[in-house]
Motif scaffolding. Structure first.
Motif, mmCIF file in Angstrom:
data_model
loop_
_atom_site.group_PDB
_atom_site.id
_atom_site.type_symbol
_atom_site.label_atom_id
_atom_site.label_comp_id
_atom_site.label_asym_id
_atom_site.label_seq_id
_atom_site.Cartn_x
_atom_site.Cartn_y
_atom_site.Cartn_z
ATOM 1 N N UNK A 11 29.644 35.192 8.198
ATOM 2 C CA UNK A 11 29.153 34.714 6.909
ATOM 3 C C UNK A 11 28.291 35.767 6.226
ATOM 4 N N UNK A 12 27.514 36.500 7.001
ATOM 5 C CA UNK A 12 26.699 37.582 6.428
ATOM 6 C C UNK A 12 27.589 38.617 5.743
ATOM 7 N N UNK A 13 28.746 38.884 6.343
ATOM 8 C CA UNK A 13 29.674 39.846 5.740
ATOM 9 C C UNK A 13 30.224 39.321 4.413
ATOM 10 N N UNK A 14 30.327 38.001 4.306
ATOM 11 C CA UNK A 14 30.758 37.418 3.037
ATOM 12 C C UNK A 14 29.763 37.655 1.919
ATOM 13 N N UNK A 15 28.507 37.897 2.280
ATOM 14 C CA UNK A 15 27.457 38.153 1.285
ATOM 15 C C UNK A 15 27.253 39.639 1.029
ATOM 16 N N UNK A 16 28.039 40.476 1.706
ATOM 17 C CA UNK A 16 27.837 41.921 1.597
ATOM 18 C C UNK A 16 27.973 42.390 0.152
ATOM 19 N N UNK A 17 27.003 43.174 -0.283
ATOM 20 C CA UNK A 17 27.017 43.711 -1.639
ATOM 21 C C UNK A 17 26.374 42.808 -2.675
ATOM 22 N N UNK A 18 26.085 41.571 -2.326
ATOM 23 C CA UNK A 18 25.441 40.667 -3.279
ATOM 24 C C UNK A 18 23.948 40.962 -3.365
ATOM 25 N N UNK A 19 23.418 40.956 -4.576
ATOM 26 C CA UNK A 19 21.997 41.222 -4.779
ATOM 27 C C UNK A 19 21.324 40.106 -5.568
ATOM 28 N N UNK B 213 21.000 32.058 -0.483
ATOM 29 C CA UNK B 213 20.523 30.960 0.373
ATOM 30 C C UNK B 213 21.138 29.626 -0.050
ATOM 31 N N UNK B 214 21.185 29.390 -1.359
ATOM 32 C CA UNK B 214 21.789 28.148 -1.849
ATOM 33 C C UNK B 214 23.269 28.080 -1.490
ATOM 34 N N UNK B 215 23.965 29.213 -1.587
ATOM 35 C CA UNK B 215 25.386 29.238 -1.248
ATOM 36 C C UNK B 215 25.611 28.976 0.238
ATOM 37 N N UNK B 216 24.739 29.523 1.075
ATOM 38 C CA UNK B 216 24.840 29.258 2.512
ATOM 39 C C UNK B 216 24.611 27.786 2.810
ATOM 40 N N UNK B 217 23.649 27.197 2.131
ATOM 41 C CA UNK B 217 23.387 25.768 2.333
ATOM 42 C C UNK B 217 24.586 24.939 1.904
ATOM 43 N N UNK B 218 25.264 25.383 0.835
ATOM 44 C CA UNK B 218 26.437 24.651 0.362
ATOM 45 C C UNK B 218 27.567 24.705 1.389
ATOM 46 N N UNK B 219 27.854 25.902 1.931
ATOM 47 C CA UNK B 219 28.969 25.991 2.884
ATOM 48 C C UNK B 219 28.631 25.265 4.185
ATOM 49 N N UNK C 139 31.360 32.546 -0.202
ATOM 50 C CA UNK C 139 30.141 33.340 -0.384
ATOM 51 C C UNK C 139 30.377 34.542 -1.291
ATOM 52 N N UNK C 140 31.649 34.827 -1.590
ATOM 53 C CA UNK C 140 31.961 35.856 -2.586
ATOM 54 C C UNK C 140 31.911 35.287 -4.006
ATOM 55 N N UNK C 141 31.642 33.999 -4.122
ATOM 56 C CA UNK C 141 31.607 33.292 -5.409
ATOM 57 C C UNK C 141 32.898 33.529 -6.209
ATOM 58 N N UNK C 142 34.027 33.129 -5.658
ATOM 59 C CA UNK C 142 35.306 33.400 -6.330
ATOM 60 C C UNK C 142 35.493 32.571 -7.591
ATOM 61 N N UNK C 143 36.151 33.174 -8.560
ATOM 62 C CA UNK C 143 36.630 32.404 -9.713
ATOM 63 C C UNK C 143 37.988 31.819 -9.372
#
Length: 258
Positions: free
Chosen positions: A103-111, A116-122, A155-159
């Protein structure tokens, strides 16, 4: 209204001579669930890989537009950065890493501040993943691995979230729970494109569907229209259209209309 994804007459080839997709066209509207159904070898996986830019120099012909901009033949990292996230059939997990590390890798590059909210959602979507945070991905069940793959993609916030055979190899109850989660994901505004062999599951949640055979779209319509189509009933839903005599002999088999 401009569709989120518009594919026009694409042709994808393997080894410069084998056609996997022939003049294929389809559209995906924003904030809806679309499905592409078809048998093995129909070209479903090739379609997703072509959209994601994972096949070099493909499509050979035709165009792919995302949010009104041409994206065909762009490198996959550029396509991904636009908000198109692909979950492959094999799920693409780092099997030796833990659930949390994947899951951390899914957040890679995000700033941004929403991680945290996205992790709570998944975790709310798939509570079992929080229980298994320190467990290696390869030790998870098939259903849990699929949940992890979807969670990491979110966690990549896809469209546009593209899924290749998400029910493959899963027990019926687990497959239904995964599809229930996809409904919740769609309700957050994420557009979903699913390729499947399990037509019953896919049509249950999709707004619109396409039937792909031999690299071509042979039929399209709303889920209700496809479910009521006699060919789809017989070939994909297991509802036979054959006439059978009292002795069990098959007297007639309806021909496909496509």
């Amino acid at each position: 209204m401009i569709p989120l994804l518009k594919i026009a007459s694409i042709e994808t080839l393997y080894f410069d001579r084998i056609y996997a997709l022939h003049g294929l066209s389809l559209e995906v509207r924003e904030k809806e669930i679309f499905t592409v159904l078809g048998p093995n070898g129909a070209g479903k996986t090739t379609l997703l890989k072509t959209i994601a830019g994972l096949l070099k120099d493909q499509p050979r012909k035709g165009t792919i537009e995302f949010s009104g901009n041409k994206i065909h033949r762009l490198p996959p990292e550029k396509i991904s950065s636009l908000g198109i996230v692909y979950v492959p059939e094999d799920r693409g997990l780092f099997r030796e890493l833990t659930v949390e590390e994947n899951l951390d890798l899914g957040c890679w590059g995000r700033k941004d501040q929403g991680i945290r909210d996205d992790l709570q959602f998944v975790y709310s979507l798939f509570p079992i993943l929080e229980e298994r945070k320190i467990q290696q991905a390869e030790t998870l069940s098939g259903g849990e691995q699929q949940m992890l793959a979807i969670a990491r993609a979110l966690l990549r916030r896809p469209r546009l979230l593209m899924l290749d055979e998400p029910s493959l190899g899963l027990a019926p109850l687990v497959a239904r729970s995964v599809y229930d989660a996809l409904i919740q994901i769609s309700q957050t505004g994420t557009t979903i494109l699913i390729v499947e062999q399990n037509a019953r599951l896919a049509l249950k949640i999709a707004h619109y569907g396409y039937i792909l055979e031999g690299g071509r779209i042979v039929l399209e319509g709303t889920s209700k229209e496809l479910e009521e189509n006699e060919d789809v009933k017989e070939l994909y839903l297991g509802l036979s259209g054959e006439t059978i005599s009292p002795k069990g002999w098959r007297l007639y088999k309806k021909r496909r209309t496509w």
